[in-house]
Structure formats: C-alpha cells, structure tokens
Design a protein around this motif. Structure first.
Motif, PDB file in Angstrom:
ATOM      1  N   ARG B  74      27.022 -21.026 -18.376  1.00 36.56           N
ATOM      2  CA  ARG B  74      27.685 -19.732 -18.447  1.00 36.56           C
ATOM      3  C   ARG B  74      26.862 -18.760 -19.293  1.00 36.56           C
ATOM      4  N   PRO B  85      24.537 -15.671  -1.685  1.00 41.97           N
ATOM      5  CA  PRO B  85      25.946 -15.352  -1.888  1.00 41.97           C
ATOM      6  C   PRO B  85      26.826 -16.412  -1.229  1.00 41.97           C
ATOM      7  N   PHE B  86      28.049 -16.562  -1.758  1.00 38.50           N
ATOM      8  CA  PHE B  86      29.007 -17.464  -1.115  1.00 38.50           C
ATOM      9  C   PHE B  86      29.499 -16.832   0.167  1.00 38.50           C
ATOM     10  N   PRO B  87      29.922 -17.627   1.123  1.00 35.91           N
ATOM     11  CA  PRO B  87      30.507 -17.062   2.349  1.00 35.91           C
ATOM     12  C   PRO B  87      31.925 -16.568   2.087  1.00 35.91           C
ATOM     13  N   LYS B  88      32.055 -15.684   1.100  1.00 36.72           N
ATOM     14  CA  LYS B  88      33.359 -15.113   0.759  1.00 36.72           C
ATOM     15  C   LYS B  88      33.204 -13.602   0.755  1.00 36.72           C
ATOM     16  N   TYR B  96      33.961 -14.594  -8.769  1.00 37.88           N
ATOM     17  CA  TYR B  96      33.983 -16.058  -8.816  1.00 37.88           C
ATOM     18  C   TYR B  96      33.833 -16.594 -10.243  1.00 37.88           C
ATOM     19  N   GLY B  97      32.784 -16.128 -10.922  1.00 36.69           N
ATOM     20  CA  GLY B  97      32.528 -16.622 -12.274  1.00 36.69           C
ATOM     21  C   GLY B  97      33.677 -16.333 -13.222  1.00 36.69           C
ATOM     22  N   ARG B  99      36.734 -15.757 -12.638  1.00 33.57           N
ATOM     23  CA  ARG B  99      37.921 -16.557 -12.273  1.00 33.57           C
ATOM     24  C   ARG B  99      37.783 -17.967 -12.812  1.00 33.57           C
ATOM     25  N   ILE B 100      36.605 -18.537 -12.624  1.00 35.93           N
ATOM     26  CA  ILE B 100      36.360 -19.893 -13.113  1.00 35.93           C
ATOM     27  C   ILE B 100      36.638 -19.970 -14.611  1.00 35.93           C
ATOM     28  N   HIS B 101      36.271 -18.885 -15.289  1.00 36.53           N
ATOM     29  CA  HIS B 101      36.424 -18.926 -16.736  1.00 36.53           C
ATOM     30  C   HIS B 101      37.763 -18.357 -17.198  1.00 36.53           C
ATOM     31  N   ARG B 104      42.524 -13.987 -14.990  1.00 36.98           N
ATOM     32  CA  ARG B 104      43.495 -14.081 -13.913  1.00 36.98           C
ATOM     33  C   ARG B 104      43.953 -12.702 -13.423  1.00 36.98           C
ATOM     34  N   ARG B 149      26.782 -11.084  -9.582  1.00 39.91           N
ATOM     35  CA  ARG B 149      27.589 -12.286  -9.793  1.00 39.91           C
ATOM     36  C   ARG B 149      27.174 -12.982 -11.084  1.00 39.91           C
ATOM     37  N   VAL B 153      29.591 -12.939 -15.612  1.00 39.05           N
ATOM     38  CA  VAL B 153      30.042 -13.870 -16.655  1.00 39.05           C
ATOM     39  C   VAL B 153      29.374 -13.561 -17.999  1.00 39.05           C
TER      40      VAL B 153
END
Ligand SMILES: Nc1ncnc2c1ncn2[C@@H]1O[C@H](COP(=O)(O)OP(=O)(O)OP(=O)(O)O)[C@@H](O)[C@H]1O
Ligand SMILES: [Mg+2]
Lengths: 451, 240
Positions: B74, B85-88, B96-97, B99-101, B104, B149, B153
């Motif tokens: 991180r 990139p993610f397929p999102k 993404y990052g 959210r992971i951390h 919300r 991205r 973070v």
C-alpha cells in the motif's frame, strides 16, 4: 512435399472433415426426428371425449358446456351398443366367455358401461383418450387375434378374425358394423393442445395425466447437485491454483480428480448408496423423531451423489478459468495492497466467471440426464410432485429414470409410448435450454468484462 | 535477487532520495524490473525467486520476516509496463484500492476518485463516463488510469516499470508531464529504455548492466560526463 501433393492432401482433409460433420449431423437428425415428432405428439394430438373426461374428473379443467354437449352426443351414439348387449344377455345369459371378452374390448374403447359400477383403477374408468389409441381399441373390438397353425413348416401365424363371426345370428351381429361406422360420434375426436402434459400430476402410473412430478424431481436433483458441487468445486480450484504447494501429492490429487471424471456413473450410484444412504444416512437427520428412522432413498442423497459426479468437471473448468485470468490483474490488485484472498474474490473470480459458469451449466446438463447415480439413491417409479422441504427425506421420480422404467417395466408400456417420447423430448429440451443458457450467460459476462 | 540458483541482480547499493525522481536505465535483461519488483515484493509471486540483503524503506527492512506485505504494497505503488486496468468500470478501477482499505462512504470514494484522476491528468477525459468499462479506454488513457489507481491509495513511493513503452509520443508526453507534476509530492523510481526520457524527467539516474549497478549520479552529470566506460558506451551508443 511438392506443391501439387500438398494441395491434394489439403483438399482430401477438407473433404474428410466435411464428410464427418455431415455424418454426425445425419445421425443427429435420424435420432432427433422421431423424438421430436413423437414427443410433440404427447402435447399436441387428436383427443377423444375420454381425454376431456379425465381432465374434468381428475384435474377439474376444461370447458364444461363444450364437454356437456360432446358428452350428450357421445352418450346418444353409444346407447345402441349397450342396448344390443342387453338384448343379447336377455337371450343368452351373462355367463358367456365370448361376451366377457367383447365387454372388455369395449371398455378399453369407451370406458365402463353406464350400468357398471365404477372400477377401482383409473385406467379402467376411462376409454381411449387419444384417437390413435381409440382406433386400435376399435380394431380390437372388431377383430379377434387367432393363431394359424395350418402351415407345418412355420410357427403359428397370428391372423385377425372378425369378431362378428362369433356372434352371427345374435342381436350382437349388427353391433360391429355400428361401431366401425359410428366411432367418430361415440368418441368425438378433436385436436387438442395438452399443456397439462408438462404440468399435471400423473394418474395411475402415467396411463393419464402429465409428467410434472418427473420434471420437478429432475429440477430438484439438478439444482441440489449444483448447490453442493459449485462451492466445493470453486474452493478446490482456488486451492489448486493459488495455494497448493509444488508437491508430488498435489500431482496425485490432480490425477485423482481427472480419473474421477472418467469413472462410470453407476459406480457413483453404488457409492451414493453405500455412503450417503447406508453409512451417513443423510436423510435420517431430517426425519421426524417418531418416524421409523430407516434411511432410504431421498433427493438429498441423490443430489449429493450427482454432486460428486459433476465435481471433477466443475473443478477442472474453474481451475482452467482461474488459471486463464491474466497475471496482470492479480499484480495490479496486489500492488495496491489487496491481500491474496481479497484479490481472488474481487479480481480473479469475477474475471474467471465466464469459464466457471460454462462449467457449471454443462455439468447441470450432465446431472439432469444421468440415470445410473439416482437409481439407488433417489429415483422411484411413480410419485407425486414434492414440496421443497420434502426433498430432504423423500425420493422422487425423475425424467431419465422414468423413461427407462416406463419403457421396460410398465405393464402397458405399448399404450404409453407417447409419455415415454414426451419425457425424452422434455429431457432433451431441458438440457438444450441449459446449454443455451450457458452460451448466453457466457457471452453476456464476457461482454461485460470486455467493456 | 535470485531466480532459482541464478542471480539476476547482485550487489546493488542504491539510495533513493525522498521526493525525487530516480531513473534506472540499462540494456534489456540487466535486472531493472527485477530490482524494481523487489521493492514492493512483487517477486514473491514468482516461484523460486528469493532475495538476500536488506532493502530499507524509511529505515524499515521490507524483507524482515514479520513485515506485513499488503501494508507495504500500500505504501509502495506500482505502475506496470503494460497498462493493466481491471475489467471493471473506470470508477471501480480507481476506487478499488480505497475500498480494499476500508473506505466505504460513497462521497468519500467519489472525492478520492476525482482527486486521483485529476492528478493523473485523466479527469477531464473520463468524467462523463465513469460507469463505462475501463478496457474501452485508449492505451494511454488506460496507463494514466493505472497511475490514478496507484495514487488513490496515497503511496509514499511510486514504482514505474517502463510506463510509456507501449504508448505513442502524445501519450508519452502526457505521462512525462504527469511525472513532472508528481515530483516533490511522491518519491518516484522509473525504469526506462528511453534515454531522453530519463534525462527529461529524472533527478537521479542509475545505470545497470548484467545484474550490477554500474553507476549512479545526478542525471545531468551522468549524461554529460559519465565516470564509467560502460555507461559512456551505453549512453553514446543509444544516442549515436
Ligand atoms: N520469472 C523469471 N524466472 C527466471 N528468470 C527470470 C525471471 N524474470 C526475469 N528473469 C531473469 O532475470 C534477469 C533480469 O530480468 P529483468 O526482467 O529484471 O530484466 P530487465 O532489465 O527488466 O529487462 P527489460 O529491459 O527487457 O525489461 C534476466 O536475465 C531474466 O532472464
Ligand atoms: Mg523489464
């Protein structure tokens, strides 16, 4: 190789390929045509007044006024038949073997006589419900089969002898021409679309009614198998791809999974019987405390058995799908600080979803069609549609098993060919639908992933 | 750094100053990527890869046994050679990052995403299509998205492995401007094959050759009067 030779080889390979494909297509057409044509015959056919009567009396369906009108005509048309019978009995008495035979043949055609008390078995309560059956039944009224042994060089040859001969000179003599002339009026044939074939319970071991119990049973078993196999399969695949160490034991495990995929399905059936029913007694835990507690076949046991059967397929599909996820996705997730488990859940699995789904749906088709594993663990010949909670303890009829059972064990297998074909077609369509769903799902998910 | 038994990178001692851009140059296969991936322990993914020695991030050895690798990653963001990139959706990629951390709330996420995209100079191009799949962006946009991205973070150190090698001159220009803007706020290590690029964007340049660090120094110094003969050959060869 010379250019000329190469061209010839190329061309002959093309020809061979086209030939094989044509051969397979032809085989498919030959196989599917009767199934489709006769299977559809279970739903769309020329019904008689007796078919309407079954629906009115047992399923409380149908247009009452149309039925009443048709029934009135039919009763009027049938009246002379019974009058002739009464006249004959008055003259010759009732204790007559030939008369008994005739009455039986008439009952197959028209149902019980008006003065007769209601028979116990549903199959004796109604005449021929399908026009094709009616014509056959009429033939059996008009003719008796006798064996001709006159030629000593041959075995006996069956010949049809007009029944009228036996009753020549009696009041029944004119019954036979009457029946053959007024068959239409007595039975009121009309084209019908019988959706109930799919959605009705069966009546008297499939003599009448539909196959809903079988369809529902198949659905329960398939969904149950998937519910058990999918989580286990995906978790195993994740373990194999992401966590399994480079150890010879893992290699052995992999070959075991492959081997499992090739084991004959009857072996799975026996395993299910030995393990889930006899040893683990899975259904016993859900039975009421006061029940005898004998563990026997149940949808639960059948689903578990089918789950083990399809597990290798799902593991393999999921493993390959997860392996095929570009490593860059994983690196990207890890590089922003996602843990391994997070990476798998949020990036790897979604990207692997199309492949996993395909595996799931293909194995659903397999589970729906398998017969051997459910013979010992879940299938019974006749049964009612079950509620969801009953799946834990009750066995069920299911399409693949019932097809076999109705063809081989049923006392009137010949008379219910349409049911057998209807079941086969339903099963084929079910599996086809599942596969189509797989293709569509896969396309949609891939499209979503590709943007 | 070892792959199996063969050493890919040996005897490297390199200090990377905070807030500066350090470029690593060197011929193909000399171990630049390996060194870079050692810093955020991305090499852990490769079977049979191991490291000896010490690698200090703010005085803390990243190879000490009790270290929390995800926490480390991180702090050390990474941009890869090929945009990945993610397929999102574009939004989900950047979010993404965070959210992971544990971020919300929708408004917080939106704030972070906008800020990161602005810093990656991509906001104006994508602000109306946040819901669209990121794979629909051009290569250059995708690379900037990946930078966004990584920035989302808030890493202390940003590793870039040939971030422009798959891009056209326009997109390259974009990214170089971006690096210039990020200088000062972030510590950046960039691997590049493009000598001019190294000269343009970096404060410090390190030259590597077959797994060894040959020379490191002030960028302008290294390019104008290299100390080592091999550095000289490499630079002039490339310019020549
Ligand atoms: N996964 C691996 N397994 C084994 N050896 C590897 C692996 N990755 C890299 N190597 C070896 O390590 C050495 C350094 O590779 P590295 O990728 O770090 O080079 P590089 O300087 O980044 O090259 P390039 O400029 O082409 O990207 C090379 O000799 C390479 O063959
Ligand atoms: Mg490299």
């Amino acid at each position: 190789m010379r250019l000329g030779t190469r061209k010839v080889v190329d061309r002959s390979f093309t020809g061979l390929g086209i030939f094989s494909i044509a051969l397979v297509s032809l085989a498919l057409v030959i196989l599917l045509t009767p199934i489709v044509v006769r299977g559809i015959g279970a739903v769309v056919f020329r019904a008689t007044i007796e078919h309407d009567r079954v629906l009115m009396e047992h399923f409380e369906r149908g247009n009452a006024s149309t039925f009443a009108a048709r029934n009135a005509t039919a009763i009027a048309a049938r009246a002379p038949v019974y009058e002739m019978l009464t006249a004959y009995e008055a003259q010759y008495g009732v204790d007559d073997f030939e008369l008994e035979e005739l009455r039986e043949a008439l009952q197959r055609l028209l149902g019980p006589a008006p003065d007769q008390s209601k028979p116990t078995l549903a199959r004796d309560q109604f005449g021929a419900t399908r026009w094709a059956q009616a014509q056959e039944a009429a033939h059996n009224v008009l003719y008796v089969q006798e064996w001709d042994y006159s030629d000593p060089t041959q075995f006996g040859v069956p010949v049809d002898v007009p029944r009228a001969k036996r009753f020549a000179g009696t009041p029944l003599e004119s019954l036979f021409p009457y029946v053959s002339e007024h068959l239409d009026e007595m039975l009121q044939p009309h084209w019908t679309l019988y959706w109930g074939f799919l959605l009705d319970d069966s009546l008297d071991a499939h003599m009448f009614g539909g196959i809903w119990a079988e369809i529902l049973g198949t659905l329960y078993l398939t969904i149950g198998a998937v519910l058990f196999a999918v989580p286990m399969g995906i978790i195993s695949a994740i373990y194999l791809v992401e966590y399994a160490p480079d150890h010879w034991l893992i290699g052995v495990l992999r070959s075991c999974i492959s081997t499992l995929a090739g084991v004959p399905s009857i072996v799975f059936g026996l395993f299910g019987l030995a393990f889930f029913i006899n040893t683990a007694q899975v259904s016993k835990y859900f039975m009421a405390a006061d029940s005898t507690g004998v563990s026997s076949k149940s949808i639960l046991a059948g689903s578990l058995t089918l789950a083990i059967l399809i597990l290798p397929v799902i593991i393999r599909a999921a493993e390959e799908a997860i392996r095929a996820v570009p490593r860059t996705y994983k690196e990207a997730a890890l590089s922003v600080g996602a843990g391994k488990w997070r990476t798998i859940l949020t990036v790897m699995l979604p990207a692997a979803l199309p492949g996993i789904l395909t595996g799931i749906v293909i194995s659903m088709g397999r589970a729906a069609g398998e017969t051997a594993p459910i013979i010992f663990t879940a299938a019974v010949s006749v049964g009612r549609p079950l509620e969801v909670w009953q799946t834990l303890t009750q066995p069920t009829p299911a399409l693949p098993w019932s097809v076999y059972n109705l063809c081989t064990e049923h006392t009137a297998a010949d008379e219910i060919r349409h049911v057998q074909y209807g079941m086969v077609l339903t099963l084929v369509v079910l599996v086809l639908l599942l596969n189509t769903a797989a293709i569509i799902l896969r396309a949609r998910v891939s499209r979503r992933l590709a943007g | 750094m070892f792959y199996g038994d063969s050493a890919a990178v040996r005897d490297v001692t390199l200090g990377v100053p905070r807030g500066k851009v350090t470029a690593i140059i060197g011929p193909s296969g000399c171990g630049k990527s390996t060194l870079l991936r050692a810093i955020n322990r991305m090499n852990d993914l490769i079977r049979g890869c191991r490291a000896t020695g010490r690698l200090l991030l703010e005085g803390e050895d990243v190879y000490r046994p009790q270290i929390d690798v995800t926490a480390l990653r991180r702090r050390v963001g990474m941009v890869f050679q090929k945009p990945n990139p993610f397929p999102k959706s574009i939004f989900d990629n950047v979010a993404y990052g965070p959210r992971i951390h544990g971020v919300r709330s929708r408004s917080d996420l939106q704030g972070i995403v906008e800020q990161s995209l602005r810093r990656a100079a991509l906001w104006d191009e994508v602000k109306d299509r946040m819901r669209q799949n990121a794979l629909g962006l051009s290569g250059g946009q995708q690379q900037r998205l990946c930078i966004a991205r990584a920035l989302a973070v808030e890493p202390e150190l940003l590793l870039m492995d040939e971030p422009t090698s798959a891009l056209d001159p326009m997109a390259t220009d974009h990214i170089e401007n971006l690096i210039a803007e990020l200088r000062g706020t972030y510590t950046i290590i960039i691997v590049t094959h493009n000598m001019q690029q190294a000269a343009r964007v970096s404060d410090l340049t390190a030259f590597m050759y077959v797994g060894e660090l040959i020379e490191v120094g002030d960028t302008s110094g290294l390019f104008t009067k290299p100390v080592n003969q091999r550095t000289q050959d490499y630079i002039t060869g490339r310019f020549g």
